[in-house]
Design an enzyme around this catalytic site. Structure first.
Site, PDB file in Angstrom:
ATOM      1  N   GLY A  72      -0.305  14.863 -10.653  1.00 17.50           N
ATOM      2  CA  GLY A  72      -1.046  14.639 -11.899  1.00 17.50           C
ATOM      3  C   GLY A  72      -2.492  14.223 -11.686  1.00 17.50           C
ATOM      4  O   GLY A  72      -3.025  13.382 -12.409  1.00 17.50           O
ATOM      5  N   CYS A 130      -3.738  23.367 -13.418  1.00 16.23           N
ATOM      6  CA  CYS A 130      -2.844  22.295 -12.981  1.00 16.23           C
ATOM      7  C   CYS A 130      -1.710  22.122 -13.989  1.00 16.23           C
ATOM      8  O   CYS A 130      -1.956  21.809 -15.149  1.00 16.23           O
ATOM      9  CB  CYS A 130      -3.597  20.975 -12.822  1.00 16.23           C
ATOM     10  N   ILE A 191      -2.724  31.529  -5.863  1.00 19.03           N
ATOM     11  CA  ILE A 191      -2.271  30.924  -7.104  1.00 19.03           C
ATOM     12  C   ILE A 191      -2.204  29.395  -6.998  1.00 19.03           C
ATOM     13  O   ILE A 191      -2.050  28.848  -5.904  1.00 19.03           O
ATOM     14  CB  ILE A 191      -0.841  31.439  -7.466  1.00 19.03           C
ATOM     15  N   GLY A 243      -0.780  30.445  -1.562  1.00 15.78           N
ATOM     16  CA  GLY A 243       0.583  30.316  -2.071  1.00 15.78           C
ATOM     17  C   GLY A 243       1.542  30.592  -0.926  1.00 15.78           C
ATOM     18  O   GLY A 243       1.810  31.737  -0.591  1.00 15.78           O
TER      19      GLY A 243
HETATM   20  C1  LIG Z   1       0.991  17.715  -3.489  1.00 14.95           C
HETATM   21  C2  LIG Z   1       0.123  18.802  -4.052  1.00 14.95           C
HETATM   22  C3  LIG Z   1      -1.037  18.477  -4.768  1.00 14.95           C
HETATM   23  C4  LIG Z   1      -1.847  19.467  -5.307  1.00 14.95           C
HETATM   24  N1  LIG Z   1      -2.994  19.121  -5.970  1.00 14.95           N
HETATM   25  C5  LIG Z   1      -3.825  20.086  -6.442  1.00 14.95           C
HETATM   26  C6  LIG Z   1      -5.062  19.766  -7.076  1.00 14.95           C
HETATM   27  O1  LIG Z   1      -5.440  18.600  -7.184  1.00 14.95           O
HETATM   28  N2  LIG Z   1      -5.833  20.775  -7.567  1.00 14.95           N
HETATM   29  C7  LIG Z   1      -5.447  22.088  -7.443  1.00 14.95           C
HETATM   30  O2  LIG Z   1      -6.173  22.973  -7.891  1.00 14.95           O
HETATM   31  N3  LIG Z   1      -4.314  22.426  -6.819  1.00 14.95           N
HETATM   32  C8  LIG Z   1      -3.482  21.462  -6.327  1.00 14.95           C
HETATM   33  N4  LIG Z   1      -2.311  21.824  -5.687  1.00 14.95           N
HETATM   34  C9  LIG Z   1      -1.965  23.245  -5.562  1.00 14.95           C
HETATM   35  C10 LIG Z   1      -2.372  23.803  -4.201  1.00 14.95           C
HETATM   36  O3  LIG Z   1      -3.762  23.682  -3.980  1.00 14.95           O
HETATM   37  C11 LIG Z   1      -1.947  25.273  -4.079  1.00 14.95           C
HETATM   38  O4  LIG Z   1      -2.565  26.019  -5.099  1.00 14.95           O
HETATM   39  C12 LIG Z   1      -0.455  25.475  -4.196  1.00 14.95           C
HETATM   40  O5  LIG Z   1       0.230  24.426  -3.574  1.00 14.95           O
HETATM   41  C13 LIG Z   1       0.019  26.816  -3.618  1.00 14.95           C
HETATM   42  O6  LIG Z   1      -0.269  26.928  -2.252  1.00 14.95           O
HETATM   43  P1  LIG Z   1       0.761  26.512  -1.075  1.00 14.95           P
HETATM   44  O7  LIG Z   1       2.063  27.172  -1.403  1.00 14.95           O
HETATM   45  O8  LIG Z   1       0.138  26.981   0.177  1.00 14.95           O
HETATM   46  O9  LIG Z   1       0.873  25.041  -1.154  1.00 14.95           O
HETATM   47  C14 LIG Z   1      -1.489  20.830  -5.148  1.00 14.95           C
HETATM   48  C15 LIG Z   1      -0.334  21.154  -4.422  1.00 14.95           C
HETATM   49  C16 LIG Z   1       0.471  20.173  -3.867  1.00 14.95           C
HETATM   50  C17 LIG Z   1       1.696  20.563  -3.091  1.00 14.95           C
END
Ligand SMILES: Cc1cc2nc3c(=O)[nH]c(=O)nc-3n(C[C@H](O)[C@H](O)[C@H](O)COP(=O)(O)O)c2cc1C
Ligand SMILES: Cc1cc2nc3c(=O)[nH]c(=O)nc-3n(C[C@H](O)[C@H](O)[C@H](O)COP(=O)(O)OP(=O)(O)OC[C@H]3O[C@@H](n4cnc5c(N)ncnc54)[C@H](O)[C@@H]3O)c2cc1C
Ligand code: FES
Lengths: 303, 259
Positions: A72, A130, A191, A243
């Site tokens: 959040g 988000c 994504i 992603g």
């Molecule tokens: C714990 C956590 C916190 C995240 N915080 C943000 C954020 O503050 N802003 C944002 O744009 N994406 C946030 N994301 C999303 C990631 O940047 C990313 O888009 C998403 O996890 C998909 O990529 P991944 O599968 O490689 O993790 C967050 C993801 C995780 C797991």
């Protein structure tokens, strides 16, 4: 040694491998494990103009090949960032990019204006996706009108490279991508997390305090690759794919599908040196295939 | 403190009763300094259902043999797989993580170390370090039954040992906060780790009796290094702080736990 450098708008990256917002802190958390300046860029934690405490614990649930989070957007606010965190990270020799969020058009604009003042932040990533905040966030990113409105307003005050981060929780991501391109976005990243849920069957309660949260990790990769592939056909601006990326092979899937650069997110928790492994792996792949510059491979599936 | 990612070799895996194992690990290099209360993040490669690393407390560091001990309770697939490790297997660890218990400067201090269940794990290393600093700790360990009491002989090497079990199968019957030693001895500080209800009872007991108290929390974690903000605990001022970096050890006066 193949050439791995790529460009996103005016932004020059030494290689296409970056780390995703919310999964890499401010970069320094990982500095003991690797040379973080080898990365093409680091997207720091989601930042809002006012400080936010985020959602109540529990905020995390592990799922098959991934996790749900409901952090959040906990952060200390853009002013605190500028005064206390920016001085610590500004000299890291890579692109330090701030992920900007808001709860209204005005707060997005104010936050982008504040970050624009910081000389060594060459770009922002506008987070209109988000799923873990009640107001703003994904609310803007799931309709073309909402996405256009916020991108247009921020474009007026933000002259440097503006990347817009898209939500997968939409019927057609290409419509949103076109809408933000039309308002002057320099790039789209996709994504963000997918809306999901997990239940503790013993307690008969949702695991997350917020009931639903954002799914990430290897389990979302095929969806993300598909969306990058679709978006490549829809827009001219460069795409940053993410992603579920864990290895150089995953990264190469995104690049061939149309990503100019990629981000590694959740997998950093499993292997904090994942970024370095991916850079080395991409280089080795290019050499093995006689590719001089990785730019030759961007969107190769479409050619 | 600098953190490391190390491939560590299992030198021994000692099953303790049915539900626990003691893993002894070594590395090619001399193990870095580790403080009592700190933890490691273990990568579990052989369990397809385990994606994230698992946080485990530092149970003991044997400088002579260059070994790190982990006491693991089988809870789910991750910990069960860890307990199936065999000598010679390699486990990848991030370490040392988190802050540590405060070691009193004054040798005349009388600290009480309360552990419940697998929460006794960090108390052993804390006791060893206190002992080394010339302070004799008192241990008060609580468990459901005799079967859940672990490493008692090792604890006795470092200090005085008292025990409670919920079913009375060993030591005094009941909970740690009812043990008679609390009435008999005035302790200068209390350290505790265990199930949250037990730690809350200990924290409130300590607060009411005016004894300084540190608790070690076990919130669920993803990264373990302050990057994801998943592991937060609420402070008295209603701020969210990361257990993996600002903890796992907290002075109870900082938390929102006290009645
Ligand atoms: C714990 C956590 C916190 C995240 N915080 C943000 C954020 O503050 N802003 C944002 O744009 N994406 C946030 N994301 C999303 C990631 O940047 C990313 O888009 C998403 O996890 C998909 O990529 P991944 O599968 O490689 O993790 C967050 C993801 C995780 C797991
Ligand atoms: C700082 C820290 C130190 C720890 N030290 C030790 C130690 O020394 N020895 C030890 O055996 N364990 C320790 N733990 C707990 C250990 O990390 C968990 O038991 C482990 O992650 C469970 O993984 P699993 O795959 O076996 O079970 P999972 O399949 O992940 O979980 C099984 C069930 O237990 C619940 N659960 C899992 N982890 C926790 C948790 N942390 N809090 C509450 N419920 C949970 C899950 O919700 C699920 O219902 C520590 C935890 C932390 C945060
Ligand atoms: S577990 Fe990621 S911040 Fe604590």
């Amino acid at each position: 040694m193949a050439e791995l450098n790529v460009n996103i708008g005016k932004l020059a990256l030494k290689n296409p491998v970056m780390t995703a917002s919310g999964t890499f802190g401010y970069g320094i958390e990982y500095a003991d494990f690797m040379d973080i300046s080898r990365l093409g860029g680091i997207f720091v934690k989601g930042t809002t103009i006012q400080p936010r405490e985020g959602n109540a614990y529990p905020r995390m649930a592990e799922t098959p090949s991934g996790m749900l989070n409901a952090v959040g957007l906990q952060n200390k606010g853009a002013h605190y960032f500028a005064e206390h965190i920016y001085p610590e990270i500004k000299d890291i020799d890579t692109n330090m990019i701030v992920n900007v969020s808001g709860s209204s058009i005005e707060t997005y604009v104010e936050c982008a204006e504040k970050i624009a003042e910081l000389d060594q932040i060459p770009a922002i990533e506008l987070n209109i996706s988000c799923p873990n905040v009640k107001q703003g966030g994904m609310a803007f990113g799931v309709t073309c009108a909402g996405a256009s409105e916020v991108v247009k307003a921020v474009r007026k005050v933000y002259p440097k490279t503006m990347i817009v981060k898209l939500s997968p929780n939409v019927t057609d991501i290409t419509e949103i991508a076109r809408a933000v391109e039309a308002e002057g976005a320099d790039s789209v990243s996709l994504i963000n997390t997918m809306l999901g849920m997990a239940v503790d069957v013993e307690k008969r309660k949702p695991i997350l305090s917020t009931v639903t949260g954002g799914l990430s990790g290897p389990c979302v990769k095929p969806i993300a690759v598909r969306m990058v592939w679709q978006t490549y056909k829809a827009v001219k601006i460069p795409i940053i794919g993410l992603g579920g990326i864990a290895t150089w092979k995953d990264a190469m899937e995104f690049i061939l599908a149309g990503a100019t650069a990629i981000q590694i997110g959740t997998y950093n928790f499993v292997d904090p040196t994942a970024g370095i492994q991916v850079i080395d792996g991409l280089n080795e792949y290019c050499d093995r295939h006689g590719v001089k510059s990785i730019t030759e491979l961007i969107g190769a599936l479409h050619h | 403190m600098k953190k490391y990612m190390l491939d560590m070799k299992v030198t021994a895996n000692c099953p303790l009763h049915n539900n626990y194992c003691l893993l002894k690990l070594t590395a090619d290099q001399t193990l870095p300094e580790m403080l009592p209360g700190q933890f490691v993040q273990v990568r579990v490669d052989r369990s397809p259902t385990t994606f994230l690393r698992r946080p485990i407390s530092i149970n003991y560091v044997d400088r002579e043999t260059n070994e790190l001990w982990l006491l693991v309770q089988k809870i789910g697939d991750g910990t069960r797989t860890m307990c199936e490790s065999r000598p010679g297997d390699i486990l990848n660890l991030l370490l040392p993580l988190g802050n540590s218990f405060t070691i009193p400067a004054d040798k005349g201090q009388k600290p009480l170390l309360i552990g419940g269940g697998v929460g006794t794990a960090p108390m052993l290393y804390l006791g060893a370090v206190l002992n080394e600093a010339g302070i004799t700790p008192t241990f008060l360990l609580g468990a459901r039954t005799e079967k859940d009491l672990l490493q008692l002989e090792k604890f006795e090497q470092f200090g005085d040992l008292f025990v409670t079990t919920e079913d009375g199968s060993f030591g005094e019957k009941g909970f740690v906060t009812n043990h008679s030693v609390l009435q008999q001895v005035a302790f200068d500080q209390i350290y505790t780790c265990g199930p949250k209800p037990m730690m809350m009872a200990v924290a409130n007991y300590a607060h009411q009796s005016g004894t300084a108290c540190e608790v070690s929390l076990e919130n669920t974690m993803a990264c373990g290094i302050g990057a994801c903000l998943c592991c937060v605990e609420k402070t008295k001022e209603e701020h969210h702080v990361c257990v993996c970096t600002e903890g796992p050890v907290f002075n109870i006066e900082k938390l929102s736990w006290l009645n």
